[in-house]
Design a protein around this motif. Sequence first.
Motif, PDB file in Angstrom:
ATOM      1  N   MET A  18       0.835  -1.201   0.000  1.00  0.00           N
ATOM      2  CA  MET A  18       0.000   0.000   0.000  1.00  0.00           C
ATOM      3  C   MET A  18       0.873   1.256   0.000  1.00  0.00           C
ATOM      4  N   PRO A  19       0.565   2.243  -0.841  1.00  0.00           N
ATOM      5  CA  PRO A  19       1.317   3.499  -0.838  1.00  0.00           C
ATOM      6  C   PRO A  19       1.212   4.202   0.515  1.00  0.00           C
ATOM      7  N   LEU A  20       2.289   4.837   0.927  1.00  0.00           N
ATOM      8  CA  LEU A  20       2.335   5.493   2.231  1.00  0.00           C
ATOM      9  C   LEU A  20       1.316   6.628   2.345  1.00  0.00           C
ATOM     10  N   LYS A  21       1.027   7.292   1.251  1.00  0.00           N
ATOM     11  CA  LYS A  21       0.011   8.357   1.268  1.00  0.00           C
ATOM     12  C   LYS A  21      -1.343   7.780   1.693  1.00  0.00           C
ATOM     13  N   GLU A  22      -1.655   6.584   1.196  1.00  0.00           N
ATOM     14  CA  GLU A  22      -2.921   5.941   1.538  1.00  0.00           C
ATOM     15  C   GLU A  22      -2.914   5.495   2.999  1.00  0.00           C
ATOM     16  N   VAL A  23      -1.782   4.990   3.487  1.00  0.00           N
ATOM     17  CA  VAL A  23      -1.668   4.600   4.894  1.00  0.00           C
ATOM     18  C   VAL A  23      -1.903   5.823   5.781  1.00  0.00           C
ATOM     19  N   ALA A  24      -1.276   6.948   5.427  1.00  0.00           N
ATOM     20  CA  ALA A  24      -1.449   8.180   6.206  1.00  0.00           C
ATOM     21  C   ALA A  24      -2.913   8.607   6.208  1.00  0.00           C
ATOM     22  N   ARG A  30      -9.408   7.476  10.245  1.00  0.00           N
ATOM     23  CA  ARG A  30      -9.882   6.543  11.278  1.00  0.00           C
ATOM     24  C   ARG A  30      -9.539   7.022  12.691  1.00  0.00           C
ATOM     25  N   GLY A  31      -8.682   8.037  12.802  1.00  0.00           N
ATOM     26  CA  GLY A  31      -8.295   8.539  14.119  1.00  0.00           C
ATOM     27  C   GLY A  31      -7.490   7.530  14.920  1.00  0.00           C
ATOM     28  N   ILE A  32      -6.620   6.796  14.233  1.00  0.00           N
ATOM     29  CA  ILE A  32      -5.782   5.797  14.902  1.00  0.00           C
ATOM     30  C   ILE A  32      -4.315   6.181  14.753  1.00  0.00           C
ATOM     31  N   SER A  33      -3.476   5.638  15.641  1.00  0.00           N
ATOM     32  CA  SER A  33      -2.065   6.038  15.633  1.00  0.00           C
ATOM     33  C   SER A  33      -1.158   5.021  14.968  1.00  0.00           C
ATOM     34  N   ALA A  34      -1.660   3.810  14.689  1.00  0.00           N
ATOM     35  CA  ALA A  34      -0.831   2.775  14.060  1.00  0.00           C
ATOM     36  C   ALA A  34      -1.728   1.771  13.357  1.00  0.00           C
ATOM     37  N   VAL A  35      -1.143   1.090  12.401  1.00  0.00           N
ATOM     38  CA  VAL A  35      -1.888   0.084  11.648  1.00  0.00           C
ATOM     39  C   VAL A  35      -0.961  -1.105  11.380  1.00  0.00           C
ATOM     40  N   PRO A  36      -1.417  -2.341  11.704  1.00  0.00           N
ATOM     41  CA  PRO A  36      -0.612  -3.517  11.396  1.00  0.00           C
ATOM     42  C   PRO A  36      -0.503  -3.721   9.881  1.00  0.00           C
ATOM     43  N   VAL A  37       0.660  -4.201   9.456  1.00  0.00           N
ATOM     44  CA  VAL A  37       0.871  -4.546   8.051  1.00  0.00           C
ATOM     45  C   VAL A  37       0.758  -6.064   7.963  1.00  0.00           C
ATOM     46  N   VAL A  38      -0.173  -6.527   7.115  1.00  0.00           N
ATOM     47  CA  VAL A  38      -0.504  -7.947   7.052  1.00  0.00           C
ATOM     48  C   VAL A  38      -0.316  -8.454   5.629  1.00  0.00           C
ATOM     49  N   ASP A  51       6.457   6.561  12.272  1.00  0.00           N
ATOM     50  CA  ASP A  51       7.155   6.097  11.070  1.00  0.00           C
ATOM     51  C   ASP A  51       6.899   7.018   9.881  1.00  0.00           C
ATOM     52  N   LEU A  52       5.740   7.670   9.859  1.00  0.00           N
ATOM     53  CA  LEU A  52       5.347   8.468   8.697  1.00  0.00           C
ATOM     54  C   LEU A  52       5.686   9.952   8.815  1.00  0.00           C
ATOM     55  N   VAL A  53       5.627  10.500  10.019  1.00  0.00           N
ATOM     56  CA  VAL A  53       5.867  11.937  10.192  1.00  0.00           C
ATOM     57  C   VAL A  53       7.232  12.374   9.642  1.00  0.00           C
ATOM     58  N   PRO A  54       8.323  11.616   9.848  1.00  0.00           N
ATOM     59  CA  PRO A  54       9.619  12.057   9.306  1.00  0.00           C
ATOM     60  C   PRO A  54       9.636  12.250   7.790  1.00  0.00           C
ATOM     61  N   LEU A  55       8.717  11.587   7.084  1.00  0.00           N
ATOM     62  CA  LEU A  55       8.674  11.728   5.631  1.00  0.00           C
ATOM     63  C   LEU A  55       8.224  13.121   5.202  1.00  0.00           C
ATOM     64  N   GLU A  56       7.595  13.866   6.110  1.00  0.00           N
ATOM     65  CA  GLU A  56       7.115  15.207   5.804  1.00  0.00           C
ATOM     66  C   GLU A  56       7.959  16.294   6.456  1.00  0.00           C
ATOM     67  N   SER A  80       5.726  -1.536   3.172  1.00  0.00           N
ATOM     68  CA  SER A  80       6.799  -2.473   3.539  1.00  0.00           C
ATOM     69  C   SER A  80       8.155  -1.794   3.672  1.00  0.00           C
ATOM     70  N   GLU A  81       8.329  -0.647   3.032  1.00  0.00           N
ATOM     71  CA  GLU A  81       9.615   0.055   3.100  1.00  0.00           C
ATOM     72  C   GLU A  81       9.753   0.894   4.372  1.00  0.00           C
ATOM     73  N   ALA A  82       8.657   1.353   4.928  1.00  0.00           N
ATOM     74  CA  ALA A  82       8.718   2.237   6.102  1.00  0.00           C
ATOM     75  C   ALA A  82       8.296   1.556   7.406  1.00  0.00           C
ATOM     76  N   MET A  83       7.707   0.375   7.308  1.00  0.00           N
ATOM     77  CA  MET A  83       7.157  -0.271   8.509  1.00  0.00           C
ATOM     78  C   MET A  83       8.248  -0.739   9.467  1.00  0.00           C
ATOM     79  N   THR A  84       7.860  -0.888  10.721  1.00  0.00           N
ATOM     80  CA  THR A  84       8.712  -1.506  11.726  1.00  0.00           C
ATOM     81  C   THR A  84       8.486  -3.005  11.625  1.00  0.00           C
TER      82      THR A  84
END
Length: 198
Positions: A18-24, A30-38, A51-56, A80-84
């Motif tokens: 999934m593109p990071l823009k879509e994850v953001a 959704r008002g959530i602070s994290a999302v599992p990558v499955v 993980d995402l804020v530094p990109l901006e 997959s490139e930015a996830m922990t």
Amino acid sequence: MRVREVMSSPVVTVPPGMPLKEVARILVTRGISAVPVVDDGALVGILSEADLVPLELVPDPRAHLAPLPEASPPAFRIASEAMTRDVIALPEEADVADAGRLMLERRIKSIPVLRGRRVVGIVARRDLLEVLARSDEEIARDVEALLAAELGSPCPYRVTVRDGVVDLTGPPDPVDRRLATLLARGVPGVLEVRLDEE
């Protein structure tokens, strides 16, 4: 209390591609602070706001007097490139106290909940606060129902609750008193249990 009792489920997940823009966008809407990558139903990572804020964090050239060096384009484009990858996760039968301790020790805001390798929920700091915020009336009702179910109906103890502190008044039998104390401590929102004899 078990994690499955307080977790949010079903949980919002994203695929590795999934593109990071879509994850953001998902995190914001959704008002959530994290999302599992499955991937194929299995947990492979987690993406959080951190993980995402530094990109901006590219400086705005209009805010600086001296010219800025050319900014290199962000290296990350997909989840997959930015996830922990080293994800702290818990089974659904884990103790809520363990979840809270891990959040404090590791300074994380949420923990995926697993059944095997599959994500079945997520527990966040807010979920723990909701437990703490339960009303005294809800707590008393749950303690009475639990004691009646385990020790015999009607409940052999008079239950009063004030600010999360449970007072049990009842028979002096030491075994029943210990069991009643242990059962009451497991009710969501209970901070302390005190016993009085009739």
